[in-house]
Design an enzyme around this catalytic site. Structure first.
Site, PDB file in Angstrom:
ATOM      1  N   LYS A  36       0.856  -1.197   0.000  1.00 36.14           N
ATOM      2  CA  LYS A  36       0.000   0.000   0.000  1.00 36.14           C
ATOM      3  C   LYS A  36       0.889   1.243   0.000  1.00 36.14           C
ATOM      4  O   LYS A  36       2.115   1.134   0.179  1.00 36.14           O
ATOM      5  CB  LYS A  36      -0.922  -0.040   1.213  1.00 36.14           C
ATOM      6  CG  LYS A  36      -0.194   0.130   2.534  1.00 36.14           C
ATOM      7  CD  LYS A  36      -1.113  -0.118   3.715  1.00 36.14           C
ATOM      8  CE  LYS A  36      -0.335   0.107   5.006  1.00 36.14           C
ATOM      9  NZ  LYS A  36      -0.926  -0.547   6.163  1.00 36.14           N
ATOM     10  N   TYR A 281      14.407  31.989   0.502  1.00 37.44           N
ATOM     11  CA  TYR A 281      13.232  32.782   0.864  1.00 37.44           C
ATOM     12  C   TYR A 281      13.340  33.296   2.297  1.00 37.44           C
ATOM     13  O   TYR A 281      13.809  32.572   3.178  1.00 37.44           O
ATOM     14  CB  TYR A 281      11.968  31.916   0.785  1.00 37.44           C
ATOM     15  CG  TYR A 281      11.501  31.623  -0.616  1.00 37.44           C
ATOM     16  CD1 TYR A 281      11.086  32.648  -1.457  1.00 37.44           C
ATOM     17  CD2 TYR A 281      11.432  30.315  -1.077  1.00 37.44           C
ATOM     18  CE1 TYR A 281      10.629  32.375  -2.729  1.00 37.44           C
ATOM     19  CE2 TYR A 281      10.974  30.031  -2.356  1.00 37.44           C
ATOM     20  CZ  TYR A 281      10.581  31.066  -3.174  1.00 37.44           C
ATOM     21  OH  TYR A 281      10.124  30.786  -4.423  1.00 37.44           O
TER      22      TYR A 281
HETATM   23  C1  LIG Z   1      -0.136  -1.518   6.766  1.00 38.96           C
HETATM   24  C2  LIG Z   1      -0.660  -2.797   7.243  1.00 38.96           C
HETATM   25  C3  LIG Z   1       0.205  -3.859   7.528  1.00 38.96           C
HETATM   26  C4  LIG Z   1       1.712  -3.731   7.461  1.00 38.96           C
HETATM   27  O1  LIG Z   1       2.182  -2.974   8.553  1.00 38.96           O
HETATM   28  P1  LIG Z   1       3.754  -2.796   8.817  1.00 38.96           P
HETATM   29  O2  LIG Z   1       3.808  -2.148  10.153  1.00 38.96           O
HETATM   30  O3  LIG Z   1       4.256  -1.871   7.765  1.00 38.96           O
HETATM   31  O4  LIG Z   1       4.378  -4.118   8.733  1.00 38.96           O
HETATM   32  C5  LIG Z   1      -0.364  -5.071   7.898  1.00 38.96           C
HETATM   33  N1  LIG Z   1      -1.706  -5.210   7.995  1.00 38.96           N
HETATM   34  C6  LIG Z   1      -2.564  -4.200   7.742  1.00 38.96           C
HETATM   35  C7  LIG Z   1      -4.030  -4.432   7.862  1.00 38.96           C
HETATM   36  C8  LIG Z   1      -2.081  -2.965   7.372  1.00 38.96           C
HETATM   37  O5  LIG Z   1      -2.924  -1.964   7.129  1.00 38.96           O
END
Ligand SMILES: *Cc1c(COP(=O)(O)O)cnc(C)c1O
Length: 389
Positions: A36, A281
């Site tokens: 993701k 700036y």
């Molecule tokens: C983002 C996520 C993960 C992975 O989490 P990490 O801390 O990056 O390993 C696992 N399960 C769900 C449901 C997530 O949203």
């Protein structure tokens, strides 16, 4: 290269991390690669084929659009794609037709999945998400029994790929009792479902921190996000690991996880600035002496936080250079007064190693109070990602 900066994705670092994490979870558990947030800034289209090359065959995304990107760029038909979050009911049929599995976190979704399965003419691959204490999404205890009835009365419409949950902060010892409670509730509810004859292909609950801190949570699959990219979820997780598993080792030199990403650019221009002049700036930085200032074509548009103004560092010629003045949208200035022989076009490392120096993503977090995660996903999608050895 047309782009002012680029991100290198290291195949050897990724292989190293996958080897360590696979060994940790054992051969019977599946490694799901969480991609993701544009693969935590690493770029879905670059990362997925590379992860496949390194042997991974399961990918977790948050939403349907990310699933589509993974579907298009995967190189192995066998690679599974799982949506952990958002998908509209109208897209469920598309998911089913493409063999994409998805979370079912309420009864409406279960019914929508059944209807989509009927339309698609094949069963929906679903993961029953249980609410165990995060209070975000998932079936509550009372809903579980109703879900079981629905699943049993339409066996042709469902393949129960998973029973799952997510922990509310396994990376911090402060949440210890809450996590332990979640583990207990998950065990109770999933056992109850199994008692009713609902056999999931995989029970999965762990993210990186849970798998590392609470090995009981590994079960049939781990959803590894941050750790596969070479980062500990928190320093606490890292220390916990070392204290438990290799107390004799040298924590500073034993690199169990290696950062996969580096971010690089080049010096665009160099100027000599007289003492007393302001740089960039506004008036946030005044030269204290005659200074040599280089501009780097990276700014907050690309994901270099503006609050790193007068605070962040980059590497040039293996030396640290301070960011001086306010970070602009596309550019920042660095002080190279004490670095001899600087020329236009010299490589600038914003994240990663140069000679014997290193700038870690965690160092950004320390300065801005942003999490590793936030720093990574802020990196613009426009920056090209290139695979290196
Ligand atoms: C983002 C996520 C993960 C992975 O989490 P990490 O801390 O990056 O390993 C696992 N399960 C769900 C449901 C997530 O949203």
């Amino acid at each position: 290269m047309l782009n002012p900066s680029w991100i290198e994705i290291s195949e050897s670092a990724l292989r190293h991390n996958i080897r360590f994490l696979k060994k940790w979870i054992g051969a019977s558990a599946t490694f799901s690669s969480v991609i993701k947030g544009n693969a935590y800034g690493h770029g879905i289209e670059t990362f997925v084929p590379l992860a496949e090359k390194c042997g991974l065959r399961h990918f977790s995304v948050f939403s349907a659009d990310e699933a589509e990107r993974a579907l298009i760029c995967r190189t192995k038909k066998k690679s599974e794609i799982m949506i952990m979050g958002a998908i509209d009911d109208e897209d469920l049929e598309w998911a089913i037709e493409n063999g994409i599995s998805f979370y079912v976190f309420d009864l409406d979704r279960l019914e929508a999945a059944r209807q989509a399965a009927v339309k698609a003419g094949s069963p929906a691959r679903i993961h029953i998400e249980l609410e165990t204490g995060m209070n975000r999404t998932g079936l509550r205890e009372a809903e579980v029994d109703r879900a079981v009835v629905m699943l049993k009365s339409h066996p042709e419409s469902f393949i129960v790929e998973g029973i799952c949950t997510h922990y509310a902060g396994a990376e911090s010892i402060g949440n210890y009792f809450r996590i332990k409670n979640q583990i207990r509730i998950f065990d109770e509810l999933s056992t109850r479902m199994e008692g009713e004859g609902i056999e999931a292909r995989r029970k999965h609950t762990a993210c990186s921190a849970a798998a590392l801190n609470y090995p009981d949570t590994i079960m049939d699959m781990v959803r590894f996000g941050i750790a596969q990219y070479g980062f500990w979820p928190t320093q606490e997780t890292r220390m916990h690991y070392f204290i438990q598993h290799s107390p004799e080792s040298n924590h500073r030199t034993t690199q169990l996880l290696k950062p996969v990403m580096s971010w690089k650019s080049r010096i665009m221009a160099i100027q000599d600035v007289a003492a007393g002049e302001f740089i960039g700036y506004g008036m946030t930085y005044q030269a204290t002496r005659k200074q040599k200032i280089a501009s780097v074509p990276v700014g907050y548009f690309h994901g270099f936080a503006r609050n790193l103004s007068n605070l962040g560092h980059v590497l040039v010629k293996g030396r640290r250079a301070l960011v001086v003045g306010t970070v602009a949208m596309n550019m920042m200035m660095i002080d190279v007064t004490d670095i001899p022989g600087i020329q236009k076009g010299d490589e600038v490392v914003i994240i990663g190693k140069q000679k014997r120096m290193n700038i870690s993503v965690a160092s950004f977090s320390d300065m801005t109070r942003n999490l590793n995660y936030e720093v990574l996903v802020s990196l613009s999608c426009d920056i090209p990602r290139v695979v290196v050895a």
